[in-house]
Each structure stands twice: as structure tokens, then as C-alpha cells.
Design a protein around this motif. Structure first.
Motif, PDB file in Angstrom:
ATOM      1  N   SER A   5       0.864  -1.176   0.000  1.00 56.63           N
ATOM      2  CA  SER A   5       0.000   0.000   0.000  1.00 56.63           C
ATOM      3  C   SER A   5       0.895   1.219   0.000  1.00 56.63           C
ATOM      4  CB  SER A   5      -0.893   0.019   1.245  1.00 56.63           C
ATOM      5  OG  SER A   5      -1.793  -1.070   1.223  1.00 56.63           O
ATOM      6  N   GLU A  28      -1.866  -0.944  -3.766  1.00 60.72           N
ATOM      7  CA  GLU A  28      -3.002  -0.128  -3.336  1.00 60.72           C
ATOM      8  C   GLU A  28      -2.500   1.310  -3.154  1.00 60.72           C
ATOM      9  OE1 GLU A  28      -6.297  -0.538   0.156  1.00 60.72           O
ATOM     10  OE2 GLU A  28      -4.222  -0.341   0.843  1.00 60.72           O
ATOM     11  N   LYS A  38      -7.822   7.544  -6.780  1.00 62.10           N
ATOM     12  CA  LYS A  38      -8.446   6.759  -7.860  1.00 62.10           C
ATOM     13  C   LYS A  38      -7.766   7.045  -9.185  1.00 62.10           C
ATOM     14  CE  LYS A  38     -13.099   5.720  -6.354  1.00 62.10           C
ATOM     15  NZ  LYS A  38     -14.310   6.377  -5.994  1.00 62.10           N
ATOM     16  N   ALA A  41      -4.348   5.400  -9.230  1.00 67.48           N
ATOM     17  CA  ALA A  41      -4.512   3.942  -9.285  1.00 67.48           C
ATOM     18  C   ALA A  41      -4.970   3.495 -10.667  1.00 67.48           C
ATOM     19  CB  ALA A  41      -5.523   3.489  -8.229  1.00 67.48           C
ATOM     20  N   THR A  47      -5.249  -0.624  -7.084  1.00 69.33           N
ATOM     21  CA  THR A  47      -6.553  -0.328  -6.489  1.00 69.33           C
ATOM     22  C   THR A  47      -6.409   0.943  -5.653  1.00 69.33           C
ATOM     23  OG1 THR A  47      -6.042  -1.681  -4.560  1.00 69.33           O
ATOM     24  CG2 THR A  47      -7.217  -2.761  -6.369  1.00 69.33           C
ATOM     25  N   GLY A  49      -7.313   2.714  -2.061  1.00 74.53           N
ATOM     26  CA  GLY A  49      -7.753   2.395  -0.704  1.00 74.53           C
ATOM     27  C   GLY A  49      -8.354   3.618  -0.027  1.00 74.53           C
TER      28      GLY A  49
END
Ligand SMILES: NC(=O)c1ccc[n+]([C@@H]2O[C@H](COP(=O)([O-])OP(=O)(O)OC[C@H]3O[C@@H](n4cnc5c(N)ncnc54)[C@H](OP(=O)(O)O)[C@@H]3O)[C@@H](O)[C@H]2O)c1
Length: 203
Positions: A5, A28, A38, A41, A47, A49
Motif C-alpha cells: 500500500s 493499493e 483513484k 490507481a 486499487t 484504498g
């Protein structure tokens, strides 16, 4: 393959996410602005988070300025329990004449103090400029927990980079000093930021 992440959606977050995805890692992206997370990503198959909740990754890269790192870690609190926290921050002051941390400590050690006891902080990547991040570069890292260091080392290798273990977390201050030296090189002998630090291991 690692599950990582990245907290932050700026230059280093994007550069590390690109290389991590290319290396087959699950990535992430977490930003305080969900729309920015977003967007970053969506670029390459990561993705997005939710800021402040338990990160999906076992490795959590703090890709925020050092001034924000301690507040972010405090805000996360126990959500970082058991995680390997990768601190990539540089801690030089505004005119790059010194470090903002007092003698005898480092940004990484201060982050470790603020993090849950079960988390392990590893300093890494602060001696690499994001815009030159490319396969083959050397990445110095330092930390106190052998398993955490092994997982960060494997992650660095997955990016096509060469991990070099610089020692315990008490060495982080000197890695942060090397970050300052790189800024000074850019404005003196090198004259620009298009360079990387490398080690000749067969000299
Ligand atoms: N750039 C490099 O070449 C380089 C090289 C080595 C190490 N580093 C280190 O990498 C870290 C990131 O640098 P960068 O160049 O990627 O910076 P950057 O492009 O300015 O991005 C910083 C990111 O941190 C986020 N942020 C700042 N304060 C925050 C807070 N309180 N809570 C949540 N997010 C916060 C920002 O979010 P918003 O977008 O919402 O403002 C932004 O996404 C720094 O510690 C730097 O010293 C950078």
C-alpha cells in the motif's frame, strides 16, 4: 510478489507504483483526496484504498513529506499494527543546509516511535530520485527487524533494483544525510537532478 500500500499520491507514489506494478506486485494507492488516489490507481492497474483505514498491503510505503509522516502515522494508529512501514522521506530543511531532526535520531526512528509496537519501520528509497527510478539502480535500506528487512529487500528486487542493506535503523540518519548530499550535488558538482547514486561492488 508483495502486497503493498502506498500512502500518498505524488511523484514518489506514482514512480514506485509504476515500478511495483511492472514487477508483478499488488498495489493499493491511498490518498487523503480519494479522487486523486483513484486517478493515480487507474493509470496502471492498482486499487484505491481508503485513507485512515487498515491498508491492504503487508508493506506500507509512506510517500508523504516528512512533516506529514508523523501526523499520518498517528492518525492511522493501530491500523498500522503488524505492518512493515517503508519510510522514504528526506528530512533536510528548506534550504537543504541541515536535517530537521535533532542529533541522535532520524525521521525513520521518529516514525518508529509513533507507529504501533508491532509495526517495523524500514528506511529505503530516500537516496533515489523518483524521476530517474529505473531498473538497475541501487537502493539503500536500513532497519532493525530482519524479517521486515528481508521483505523490503525482496520488494526492491521485484522492482528490478538492487537492494543494499546499510544496517540498523540508527543508520537512517546518515541515509537521510545522503539525501541532503544529493540535493547539494544537484546544485553544485552535478548541476541537475538527473543522476543516481550507485556503488561499485567489485572495485
Ligand atoms: N521526489 C523525489 O524524487 C523523492 C526522492 C526520495 C525521497 N522522496 C521523499 O518521498 C516523499 C514524497 O515525496 P514526493 O516528491 O512524492 O512529494 P509530492 O509529490 O509533493 O507528494 C506528496 C504527497 O503527500 C501527500 N500528503 C502530504 N501531507 C499529507 C497528509 N497530512 N496526509 C495525507 N497525505 C499527505 C500529498 O497529498 P495531496 O496530493 O493530497 O496534497 C501528496 O500526495 C517525501 O518524504 C520525500 O522526501 C522524494
Amino acid at each position: 510478489m508483495s502486497s503493498i500500500s502506498i500512502i500518498g499520491v505524488g511523484n514518489m507514489a506514482s514512480a514506485l507504483a509504476d515500478r511495483a506494478l511492472a514487477g508483478g506486485n499488488a498495489v493499493e494507492i491511498i490518498g487523503r483526496d480519494p479522487a486523486k488516489a483513484k486517478e493515480v490507481a487507474a493509470g496502471g492497474g492498482a486499487t484505491a484504498g481508503t485513507f485512515g483505514t487498515t491498508p491492504a498491503g503487508d508493506l506500507v510505503i509512506l510517500a508523504v513529506p516528512y512533516a506529514s509522516a508523523l501526523p499520518v502515522v498517528a492518525q492511522y494508529g493501530d491500523a498500522l499494527a503488524g505492518k512493515v512501514i517503508i519510510d522514504i522521506s528526506n528530512t533536510f530543511n528548506a534550504d537543504a543546509t541541515g536535517l530537521v531532526t535533532p542529533d541522535g535520531t532520524s525521521g525513520a526512528q521518529e516514525i518508529a516511535k509513533a507507529a504501533p509496537a508491532s509495526a517495523h519501520v524500514v528506511k529505503a528509497f530516500n537516496t533515489v530520485f523518483g524521476h530517474v527510478l529505473a531498473p538497475g539502480l541501487d537502493v539503500l535500506f536500513a532497519g532493525d527487524d530482519a524479517r521486515a528487512k528481508a521483505s523490503v529487500s525482496a520488494f526492491i528486487e521485484s522492482l528490478g533494483l538492487r537492494p543494499l542493506d546499510a544496517g540498523g535503523l540508527d543508520v537512517a540518519r546518515w541515509l537521510e544525510g545522503m539525501g541532503l548530499v544529493m540535493i547539494s550535488l544537484a546544485s553544485h558538482g552535478v548541476g541537475n537532478f538527473d543522476f543516481s547514486l550507485g556503488f561499485n561492488l567489485s572495485a
